[in-house]
Design a protein around this motif. Sequence first.
Motif, PDB file in Angstrom:
ATOM      1  N   UNK A 154     -29.007  -0.455  17.251  1.00 56.24           N
ATOM      2  CA  UNK A 154     -28.476  -0.261  18.607  1.00 56.24           C
ATOM      3  C   UNK A 154     -26.976  -0.531  18.622  1.00 56.24           C
ATOM      4  N   UNK A 155     -26.540  -1.561  17.881  1.00 51.68           N
ATOM      5  CA  UNK A 155     -25.105  -1.864  17.795  1.00 51.68           C
ATOM      6  C   UNK A 155     -24.355  -0.709  17.146  1.00 51.68           C
ATOM      7  N   UNK A 156     -24.937  -0.132  16.057  1.00 48.36           N
ATOM      8  CA  UNK A 156     -24.301   1.018  15.412  1.00 48.36           C
ATOM      9  C   UNK A 156     -24.231   2.190  16.380  1.00 48.36           C
ATOM     10  N   UNK A 157     -25.337   2.403  17.113  1.00 46.72           N
ATOM     11  CA  UNK A 157     -25.358   3.504  18.083  1.00 46.72           C
ATOM     12  C   UNK A 157     -24.303   3.271  19.162  1.00 46.72           C
ATOM     13  N   UNK A 158     -24.242   2.026  19.635  1.00 46.25           N
ATOM     14  CA  UNK A 158     -23.242   1.701  20.660  1.00 46.25           C
ATOM     15  C   UNK A 158     -21.828   1.833  20.102  1.00 46.25           C
ATOM     16  N   UNK A 159     -21.626   1.403  18.839  1.00 47.12           N
ATOM     17  CA  UNK A 159     -20.318   1.570  18.208  1.00 47.12           C
ATOM     18  C   UNK A 159     -19.952   3.048  18.107  1.00 47.12           C
ATOM     19  N   UNK A 160     -20.938   3.869  17.692  1.00 48.21           N
ATOM     20  CA  UNK A 160     -20.682   5.306  17.593  1.00 48.21           C
ATOM     21  C   UNK A 160     -20.382   5.880  18.971  1.00 48.21           C
ATOM     22  N   UNK A 161     -21.153   5.434  19.967  1.00 51.83           N
ATOM     23  CA  UNK A 161     -20.921   5.898  21.338  1.00 51.83           C
ATOM     24  C   UNK A 161     -19.540   5.453  21.806  1.00 51.83           C
ATOM     25  N   UNK A 162     -19.168   4.190  21.474  1.00 54.78           N
ATOM     26  CA  UNK A 162     -17.853   3.666  21.850  1.00 54.78           C
ATOM     27  C   UNK A 162     -16.743   4.483  21.188  1.00 54.78           C
ATOM     28  N   UNK A 163     -16.922   4.773  19.878  1.00 58.78           N
ATOM     29  CA  UNK A 163     -15.923   5.570  19.169  1.00 58.78           C
ATOM     30  C   UNK A 163     -15.831   6.967  19.774  1.00 58.78           C
ATOM     31  N   UNK A 164     -16.988   7.549  20.101  1.00 62.75           N
ATOM     32  CA  UNK A 164     -16.992   8.870  20.727  1.00 62.75           C
ATOM     33  C   UNK A 164     -16.273   8.824  22.074  1.00 62.75           C
ATOM     34  N   UNK A 189      -8.774  13.287  26.402  1.00 63.38           N
ATOM     35  CA  UNK A 189      -8.451  13.427  27.835  1.00 63.38           C
ATOM     36  C   UNK A 189      -7.031  12.952  28.098  1.00 63.38           C
ATOM     37  N   UNK A 190      -6.636  11.866  27.433  1.00 71.52           N
ATOM     38  CA  UNK A 190      -5.269  11.357  27.589  1.00 71.52           C
ATOM     39  C   UNK A 190      -4.263  12.370  27.072  1.00 71.52           C
ATOM     40  N   UNK A 191      -4.602  13.001  25.933  1.00 77.99           N
ATOM     41  CA  UNK A 191      -3.711  14.019  25.376  1.00 77.99           C
ATOM     42  C   UNK A 191      -3.573  15.200  26.334  1.00 77.99           C
ATOM     43  N   UNK A 192      -4.709  15.628  26.894  1.00 79.89           N
ATOM     44  CA  UNK A 192      -4.679  16.734  27.861  1.00 79.89           C
ATOM     45  C   UNK A 192      -3.851  16.336  29.077  1.00 79.89           C
ATOM     46  N   UNK A 193      -4.064  15.091  29.541  1.00 83.78           N
ATOM     47  CA  UNK A 193      -3.307  14.599  30.695  1.00 83.78           C
ATOM     48  C   UNK A 193      -1.815  14.569  30.386  1.00 83.78           C
ATOM     49  N   UNK A 194      -1.457  14.104  29.192  1.00 84.72           N
ATOM     50  CA  UNK A 194      -0.044  14.074  28.802  1.00 84.72           C
ATOM     51  C   UNK A 194       0.532  15.488  28.748  1.00 84.72           C
ATOM     52  N   UNK A 195      -0.233  16.421  28.186  1.00 79.84           N
ATOM     53  CA  UNK A 195       0.243  17.801  28.118  1.00 79.84           C
ATOM     54  C   UNK A 195       0.437  18.369  29.512  1.00 79.84           C
ATOM     55  N   UNK A 196      -0.508  18.085  30.396  1.00 82.78           N
ATOM     56  CA  UNK A 196      -0.379  18.575  31.766  1.00 82.78           C
ATOM     57  C   UNK A 196       0.813  17.930  32.468  1.00 82.78           C
ATOM     58  N   UNK A 197       1.003  16.633  32.226  1.00 78.99           N
ATOM     59  CA  UNK A 197       2.149  15.947  32.839  1.00 78.99           C
ATOM     60  C   UNK A 197       3.454  16.543  32.323  1.00 78.99           C
ATOM     61  N   UNK A 206     -13.996   6.678  22.918  1.00 80.72           N
ATOM     62  CA  UNK A 206     -12.563   6.521  22.631  1.00 80.72           C
ATOM     63  C   UNK A 206     -11.938   7.864  22.254  1.00 80.72           C
ATOM     64  N   UNK A 207     -12.646   8.652  21.423  1.00 80.35           N
ATOM     65  CA  UNK A 207     -12.119   9.973  21.053  1.00 80.35           C
ATOM     66  C   UNK A 207     -11.998  10.863  22.291  1.00 80.35           C
ATOM     67  N   UNK A 208     -13.036  10.827  23.142  1.00 78.33           N
ATOM     68  CA  UNK A 208     -12.991  11.630  24.363  1.00 78.33           C
ATOM     69  C   UNK A 208     -11.851  11.187  25.261  1.00 78.33           C
ATOM     70  N   UNK A 209     -11.680   9.854  25.367  1.00 82.80           N
ATOM     71  CA  UNK A 209     -10.576   9.347  26.191  1.00 82.80           C
ATOM     72  C   UNK A 209      -9.226   9.725  25.593  1.00 82.80           C
ATOM     73  N   UNK A 210      -9.134   9.665  24.261  1.00 81.09           N
ATOM     74  CA  UNK A 210      -7.881  10.059  23.608  1.00 81.09           C
ATOM     75  C   UNK A 210      -7.598  11.530  23.868  1.00 81.09           C
TER      76      UNK A 210
END
Length: 177
Positions: free
Chosen positions: A62-72, A80-88, A74-78
């Motif tokens: 479960x910890x590995x799954x949560x870590x993978x979910x957390x990493x995913x 989204x942040x990149x898209x937001x920066x490009x839009x800005x 983080x990647x999604x947020x990164x």
Amino acid sequence: LEKLEADARHGTEKLEEINSKWALVGDVKIPQELWELLEQQREECEQLLAGKNRLIRELQEELKARDAQYEQTLREQAAATQVLLERMEEQTRNMLRSYRHHLRRIEKTFEEERREMLASNRERWNEAMRAHNEQELEFLRKQMDKALDFEQQLNELQDESVEIHDSLKSQLEQDVE
């Protein structure tokens, strides 16, 4: 947490059960029964440990799954942040382009107003110069008219003076004769 609490309760109950059987060991006199009791205790301990190990594996998975979910996440947020920066950045470029356009329009309007004001001032200046020239011409005409009047008066006086002189001369010549 619920799993841990449930396992802790179950483990405590199982441990109490195992510990309660140790009191029976002192009453057993036959080695065969003691061996069976010890073997039973060992199996129960192994079952308890196996349950704990199973829980540890489940929690680690479960910890590995949560870590993978957390990493995913983080990647999604990164991303989204990149898209937001490009839009800005795009919005910033658009705003700068818009501001430059407005500035050019303001400058163009300012230049047009300046040209209109210069033309208006030049026209007023030309009108004022024409009026001044006309006044000067009028003044010169009046001065010339006065000069002509004075010259005419002077000529008339001179003619009169010549006539008077001629008449006096004639008179004097007559008187002399």
